[in-house]
Scaffold this motif. Structure first.
Motif, PDB file in Angstrom:
ATOM      1  N   LEU A  68      11.269 -18.699  -8.171  1.00  0.00           N
ATOM      2  CA  LEU A  68      10.423 -18.257  -7.064  1.00  0.00           C
ATOM      3  C   LEU A  68       9.430 -17.259  -7.637  1.00  0.00           C
ATOM      4  CD1 LEU A  68       9.667 -18.036  -4.071  1.00  0.00           C
ATOM      5  CD2 LEU A  68      11.504 -16.344  -3.822  1.00  0.00           C
ATOM      6  N   VAL A  69       8.156 -17.565  -7.541  1.00  0.00           N
ATOM      7  CA  VAL A  69       7.111 -16.709  -8.100  1.00  0.00           C
ATOM      8  C   VAL A  69       6.504 -15.892  -6.967  1.00  0.00           C
ATOM      9  CG1 VAL A  69       4.961 -16.641  -9.401  1.00  0.00           C
ATOM     10  CG2 VAL A  69       6.669 -18.412  -9.904  1.00  0.00           C
ATOM     11  N   ILE A  70       6.632 -14.570  -7.093  1.00  0.00           N
ATOM     12  CA  ILE A  70       6.113 -13.639  -6.083  1.00  0.00           C
ATOM     13  C   ILE A  70       5.215 -12.618  -6.779  1.00  0.00           C
ATOM     14  CG2 ILE A  70       8.126 -13.914  -4.585  1.00  0.00           C
ATOM     15  CD1 ILE A  70       9.114 -11.186  -5.652  1.00  0.00           C
ATOM     16  N   PRO A  71       4.335 -11.963  -6.032  1.00  0.00           N
ATOM     17  CA  PRO A  71       3.503 -10.930  -6.670  1.00  0.00           C
ATOM     18  C   PRO A  71       4.361  -9.725  -7.059  1.00  0.00           C
ATOM     19  CG  PRO A  71       3.078 -11.034  -4.306  1.00  0.00           C
ATOM     20  CD  PRO A  71       4.029 -12.147  -4.628  1.00  0.00           C
ATOM     21  N   SER A  72       4.066  -9.146  -8.206  1.00  0.00           N
ATOM     22  CA  SER A  72       4.845  -7.984  -8.651  1.00  0.00           C
ATOM     23  C   SER A  72       4.475  -6.734  -7.854  1.00  0.00           C
ATOM     24  CB  SER A  72       4.647  -7.741 -10.148  1.00  0.00           C
ATOM     25  OG  SER A  72       3.282  -7.466 -10.422  1.00  0.00           O
ATOM     26  N   GLU A  73       3.261  -6.696  -7.359  1.00  0.00           N
ATOM     27  CA  GLU A  73       2.870  -5.578  -6.502  1.00  0.00           C
ATOM     28  C   GLU A  73       1.748  -6.012  -5.573  1.00  0.00           C
ATOM     29  OE1 GLU A  73       1.691  -2.411  -9.139  1.00  0.00           O
ATOM     30  OE2 GLU A  73      -0.288  -3.259  -9.438  1.00  0.00           O
ATOM     31  N   LEU A  74       1.710  -5.365  -4.456  1.00  0.00           N
ATOM     32  CA  LEU A  74       0.648  -5.555  -3.474  1.00  0.00           C
ATOM     33  C   LEU A  74       0.043  -4.181  -3.236  1.00  0.00           C
ATOM     34  CD1 LEU A  74       2.545  -7.924  -1.044  1.00  0.00           C
ATOM     35  CD2 LEU A  74       0.668  -8.540  -2.562  1.00  0.00           C
ATOM     36  N   LYS A  75      -1.014  -3.917  -3.937  1.00  0.00           N
ATOM     37  CA  LYS A  75      -1.593  -2.582  -3.905  1.00  0.00           C
ATOM     38  C   LYS A  75      -2.918  -2.608  -3.151  1.00  0.00           C
ATOM     39  CE  LYS A  75      -1.496   1.144  -7.117  1.00  0.00           C
ATOM     40  NZ  LYS A  75      -1.279   1.519  -8.496  1.00  0.00           N
ATOM     41  N   PHE A  76      -2.952  -1.857  -2.074  1.00  0.00           N
ATOM     42  CA  PHE A  76      -4.199  -1.684  -1.344  1.00  0.00           C
ATOM     43  C   PHE A  76      -5.088  -0.741  -2.158  1.00  0.00           C
ATOM     44  CE2 PHE A  76      -1.240  -2.911   1.916  1.00  0.00           C
ATOM     45  CZ  PHE A  76      -1.983  -3.627   2.837  1.00  0.00           C
ATOM     46  N   THR A  77      -6.380  -0.931  -2.049  1.00  0.00           N
ATOM     47  CA  THR A  77      -7.268   0.027  -2.711  1.00  0.00           C
ATOM     48  C   THR A  77      -7.255   1.323  -1.910  1.00  0.00           C
ATOM     49  OG1 THR A  77      -9.166  -0.833  -1.472  1.00  0.00           O
ATOM     50  CG2 THR A  77      -8.773  -1.772  -3.647  1.00  0.00           C
ATOM     51  N   ASP A  78      -7.494   2.435  -2.594  1.00  0.00           N
ATOM     52  CA  ASP A  78      -7.548   3.711  -1.883  1.00  0.00           C
ATOM     53  C   ASP A  78      -8.689   3.650  -0.865  1.00  0.00           C
ATOM     54  OD1 ASP A  78      -5.479   4.667  -3.384  1.00  0.00           O
ATOM     55  OD2 ASP A  78      -6.752   5.750  -4.797  1.00  0.00           O
ATOM     56  N   ALA A  79      -8.419   4.068   0.340  1.00  0.00           N
ATOM     57  CA  ALA A  79      -9.407   3.993   1.410  1.00  0.00           C
ATOM     58  C   ALA A  79      -9.368   5.281   2.218  1.00  0.00           C
ATOM     59  CB  ALA A  79      -9.109   2.801   2.304  1.00  0.00           C
ATOM     60  N   HIS A  80     -10.479   5.612   2.763  1.00  0.00           N
ATOM     61  CA  HIS A  80     -10.549   6.783   3.640  1.00  0.00           C
ATOM     62  C   HIS A  80      -9.937   6.422   4.989  1.00  0.00           C
ATOM     63  CE1 HIS A  80     -12.813   8.247   0.442  1.00  0.00           C
ATOM     64  NE2 HIS A  80     -13.759   8.911   1.081  1.00  0.00           N
ATOM     65  N   TRP A  81      -9.270   7.404   5.552  1.00  0.00           N
ATOM     66  CA  TRP A  81      -8.646   7.201   6.854  1.00  0.00           C
ATOM     67  C   TRP A  81      -9.735   7.019   7.899  1.00  0.00           C
ATOM     68  CZ3 TRP A  81      -9.147  10.170  11.312  1.00  0.00           C
ATOM     69  CH2 TRP A  81      -8.287   9.812  12.374  1.00  0.00           C
ATOM     70  N   GLU A  82      -9.513   6.054   8.770  1.00  0.00           N
ATOM     71  CA  GLU A  82     -10.407   5.817   9.891  1.00  0.00           C
ATOM     72  C   GLU A  82      -9.546   5.361  11.054  1.00  0.00           C
ATOM     73  OE1 GLU A  82     -13.833   2.600  11.066  1.00  0.00           O
ATOM     74  OE2 GLU A  82     -13.694   3.195   8.967  1.00  0.00           O
ATOM     75  N   LYS A  83      -9.542   6.126  12.126  1.00  0.00           N
ATOM     76  CA  LYS A  83      -8.692   5.812  13.277  1.00  0.00           C
ATOM     77  C   LYS A  83      -8.957   4.393  13.773  1.00  0.00           C
ATOM     78  CE  LYS A  83      -7.136   7.536  17.687  1.00  0.00           C
ATOM     79  NZ  LYS A  83      -7.159   8.620  18.638  1.00  0.00           N
ATOM     80  N   GLY A  84      -7.848   3.638  13.961  1.00  0.00           N
ATOM     81  CA  GLY A  84      -7.947   2.281  14.482  1.00  0.00           C
ATOM     82  C   GLY A  84      -8.276   1.222  13.432  1.00  0.00           C
TER      83      GLY A  84
END
Length: 183
Positions: free
Chosen positions: A56-72
């Motif tokens: 079973l091949v799965i991603p080793s990590e799922l990393k979101f890029t750093d982002a500024h907080w924005e409500k909603g």
């Protein structure tokens, strides 16, 4: 008369001394004796039952890029998983691999822990086509090698600046081999 008697005796002699020819079809029987494996009337029976292997091949990590907080705001990260290495014979017999997904938060729910010790940040998982997959449920069924199933991690920004920070967690995939006899 002597000739007749001699001929009769000769014919009778030949008839009585002749061995009848017996034709026997070969039947693959081995006589049982002390010198072969069939001694005692038994035959060796052997089978090797092998497991169905797959990866079973799965991603080793799922990393979101750093982002500024924005409500909603909603953040997404796409991924794909697939199965490889399953023998063609197993595929033809109807073996399948079901893949389940969960998180490492409370009771396997989807959630990221705040590294600063604040509240967790919940997220959801969707399968291709926008189908939401609850934790501990089947994400995909593979009946062939190398047929990727696409998914997406979806999280919403915390509702206040007090909850910003670094969040971490794990998305856990588990595979289960399903024999052809099971639905």
């Amino acid at each position: 008369m002597r000739k007749k008697l001699f001929t009769l005796c000769l014919g009778l002699f030949m008839l009585l001394s002749a061995n009848p020819a017996v034709v026997k079809a070969e039947d693959n029987r081995i006589p049982a004796d002390d010198k072969n494996a069939a001694a005692g009337g038994g035959s060796s029976v052997e089978v090797t039952l092998k497991p169905v292997n797959y990866t079973l091949v799965i991603p080793s990590e799922l990393k979101f890029t750093d982002a500024h907080w924005e409500k909603g705001r909603t953040y997404t990260k796409d991924f794909q998983i697939y199965v490889t290495g399953m023998e063609q014979e197993a595929i033809e017999q109807g073996y399948r691999v079901q893949v389940f997904v969960s998180g490492d938060n409370n009771n396997g729910e989807y959630g990221l822990r705040n590294k600063s010790g604040g509240e967790d940040l919940a997220y959801t998982i969707e399968k291709e086509g926008g189908i939401e997959i609850p934790a501990h449920k089947r994400f995909a069924t593979f009946q062939q090698n190398d047929r990727p199933q696409k998914g997406r991690v979806i999280l919403s920004a915390p509702d206040s600046l007090d909850k910003i920070g670094k969040y971490e967690g794990r998305l856990i995939f588990s595979g289960e081999l399903i024999p052809p006899s099971e639905p």
